[in-house]
Write a protein that holds these residues in place. Structure first.
Motif, PDB file in Angstrom:
ATOM      1  N   THR A  75      38.281  54.582  39.868  1.00  0.00           N
ATOM      2  CA  THR A  75      37.669  54.168  38.595  1.00  0.00           C
ATOM      3  C   THR A  75      36.241  54.696  38.479  1.00  0.00           C
ATOM      4  N   SER A  85      39.429  48.457  33.466  1.00  0.00           N
ATOM      5  CA  SER A  85      40.072  48.687  34.768  1.00  0.00           C
ATOM      6  C   SER A  85      40.401  50.165  34.970  1.00  0.00           C
ATOM      7  N   ASP A 107      36.102  47.276  38.799  1.00  0.00           N
ATOM      8  CA  ASP A 107      35.975  48.692  38.417  1.00  0.00           C
ATOM      9  C   ASP A 107      35.116  49.486  39.401  1.00  0.00           C
TER      10      ASP A 107
END
Ligand code: ADP
Length: 190
Positions: A141, A55, A136
């Motif tokens: 991210t 994550s 993600d």
């Protein structure tokens, strides 16, 4: 055995091209990202550990991944060969893969490195995030995953270049055109 490593930044098309390679060459597929997402879904201890790293766009620690890979590899030992998708991602993982294959009397046959511009990668990942809802695939991210790729993963290219196994493939354009470039490289080493 035909052991292919498919290599490239997040969003470079590793998963898409892997599916086509599996079909053409009858290979088994090992995607460490898929294995990890399966563990997360199952709520296992490994999944709980991995979730925190994924994550944040960071890599799951090498020793965890290497142990996991060894187990998966043994489950594929009756196949014609394996396509490694998303592994190795660091130099220690690359060295571990070389050693694991050597112990089994095998080696990496070829490394296919999909080369895609950064702007295109970000675009593809944001689109994938909207469609698949992969947690993600969001802007923040994605940025750390691309940094991780540059700093930790791309040095593997030199590792395989030294072994004469690296095949850089332009990963922009039509899926079938990219696939044709890949199969041309593989058919030359077969
Ligand atoms: P992508 O290549 O699009 O980032 P993956 O499905 O291959 O997608 O990987 C998703 C995430 O899973 C990575 O960002 C990382 O956190 C974790 N992961 C997958 N493979 C590895 C690996 N070999 N080593 C460490 N972490 C990994």
């Amino acid at each position: 055995m035909l052991n292919i490593v498919i290599f490239g930044a997040p969003g470079s098309g590793k998963g898409t091209q892997s599916e086509k390679l599996i079909e053409k060459y009858g290979l088994a597929h090992i995607s460490t990202g898929d294995v990890l997402r399966g563990e997360i879904k199952a709520g296992s201890a490994l999944g709980k550990l991995a979730e925190g790293y994924i994550s944040k766009g960071q890599l799951v620690p090498d020793e965890v991944i290497i142990d996991m890979l060894a187990e998966v590899l043994d489950s594929k030992k009756d196949s014609k060969g394996v396509i490694f998708d998303g592994f190795p991602r660091t130099i220690p993982q690359g060295e571990a893969l070389d050693a694991m294959l050597q112990e089994r009397g095998q080696a990496v046959s070829a490394v296919v490195s999909l080369e895609v511009d950064e702007a295109e990668l970000v675009d593809r990942l944001l689109k994938r995030g909207q469609l698949s809802g992969r947690s993600d695939d969001n802007e923040e991210t994605i940025k750390s995953r691309l940094d991780v790729y540059k700093n930790q993963t791309s040095p593997l290219k030199e590792h395989y270049n030294k072994q004469g196994k690296l095949h850089g493939i332009p990963g922009m354009g039509k899926i079938d055109e990219i696939f044709a470039r890949i199969t041309e490289a593989i058919d030359n080493v077969k």
